[in-house]
Design an enzyme around this catalytic site. Structure first.
Site, PDB file in Angstrom:
ATOM      1  N   ASP A  20     -35.863   4.061 -21.457  1.00  0.00           N
ATOM      2  CA  ASP A  20     -36.489   4.359 -20.036  1.00  0.00           C
ATOM      3  C   ASP A  20     -37.917   4.820 -20.247  1.00  0.00           C
ATOM      4  O   ASP A  20     -38.376   5.402 -21.166  1.00  0.00           O
ATOM      5  CB  ASP A  20     -35.700   5.516 -19.336  1.00  0.00           C
ATOM      6  CG  ASP A  20     -35.719   5.604 -17.886  1.00  0.00           C
ATOM      7  OD1 ASP A  20     -36.351   4.941 -17.407  1.00  0.00           O
ATOM      8  OD2 ASP A  20     -35.101   6.529 -17.372  1.00  0.00           O
ATOM      9  N   ASN A  68     -30.964  -3.214 -11.247  1.00  0.00           N
ATOM     10  CA  ASN A  68     -32.136  -3.346 -11.401  1.00  0.00           C
ATOM     11  C   ASN A  68     -32.639  -4.479 -10.687  1.00  0.00           C
ATOM     12  O   ASN A  68     -33.887  -4.731 -10.147  1.00  0.00           O
ATOM     13  CB  ASN A  68     -32.595  -3.744 -12.855  1.00  0.00           C
ATOM     14  CG  ASN A  68     -32.894  -2.598 -14.093  1.00  0.00           C
ATOM     15  OD1 ASN A  68     -32.387  -2.460 -14.948  1.00  0.00           O
ATOM     16  ND2 ASN A  68     -33.301  -1.482 -13.204  1.00  0.00           N
TER      17      ASN A  68
END
Ligand code: FPP
Length: 246
Positions: A20, A68
């Site tokens: 991330d 996503n």
């Protein structure tokens, strides 16, 4: 006391990473988010290499989650292109280093170019033995569990298995991760302290490690730091400290 030397006999067998902070890394530098993903691929290369050097046999990377898809179209497109590029450019290295490529997630929704490249590389590396590199693509743990429940229910319905025999080992055998051991160490970069629908079943006993470092800056020193931290924890699996230390 914190021991500063890595004990090669007490390494995790399976590391999973939530990579991330690519976007924030780029924004901090005044760059386009997409560039963060480009540099993120270099971190992938470095971490795969270091995991291999340490003889850790399983590495699982969260590259694209079911959530996503809600990102801007061009960012999704970039991520898909990067995946294909990575698989093409790393293919020789995977072969040379005896690494098997594995994926988890529902590949059917991904662009054909990604599906084809995944199939090609997974097929050609399927007998490789030193390390399994698993890339989570269009993966969500709840979706995985839903898939498993449906699969087992249909097998019970058509009498392939009996209801009495449904246990944790049967569930394990139906998960996308059926060929992988449980996760020992879960790392998340960028300061977020969440699991975000990643490997919920498989991290039941994992040690969790969070670092503020953004993924494009995460290198082998950072991995070693995470491993040292892991080695200084006591994994009790429900037992008492006295039982562990006999
Ligand atoms: C999270 O950062 C990262 C991703 C959603 C994608 C990770 C993909 C790669 C590192 C490249 C391709 C992967 C492989 C295995 C070759 P973010 O964009 O959510 O960062 P932010 O939270 O700072 O916006």
């Amino acid at each position: 006391m914190m021991n500063n030397n890595l004990d090669k006999d007490n390494l995790p067998k399976h590391i999973a990473i939530i990579m991330d902070g690519n976007g924030r890394w780029a924004a901090k530098k005044g760059l386009d988010r997409v560039l963060g993903h480009n540099i993120g691929v270099e971190s992938v290369q470095e971490i795969v290499e270091e995991t291999l050097n340490l003889n850790i046999p399983y590495l699982t990377l969260y590259a694209f989650s079911t959530d996503n898809w809600s990102r801007p179209k061009d960012e999704i497109g970039t991520l898909m292109k990067l995946l294909v590029k990575y698989l093409k450019s790393e293919f020789d290295k995977l072969i040379k280093n005896n690494i098997r490529l594995n994926t988890i997630g529902d590949l059917s929704a991904l662009p054909k170019a990604v599906q084809n490249e995944v199939k090609r590389v997974s097929g050609k590396t399927k007998n490789n033995k030193k390390m399994v590199l698993t890339i989570a693509l269009n993966y969500g743990a709840r979706e995985e569990i839903e898939y498993v429940v449906k699969k087992i229910a249909s097998e019970v319905k058509n009498n392939t298995i009996s209801l009495e025999n449904v246990d944790q080992s049967i569930i394990n055998k139906h998960l996308y991760t059926r060929n992988l051991p449980d996760v020992d160490l879960l790392i998340r970069t960028s300061g977020e302290q969440r699991v975000s629908n990643f490997l919920l079943w498989q991290i039941a006993y994992a040690e969790l490690y969070f670092t503020k470092v953004y993924w494009p800056d995460f290198g082998k020193k950072d991995l070693q730091k995470a491993l040292l931290n892991y080695q200084n924890r006591e994994r009790r699996f429900g037992k008492t400290s006295e039982q562990i230390n006999v």
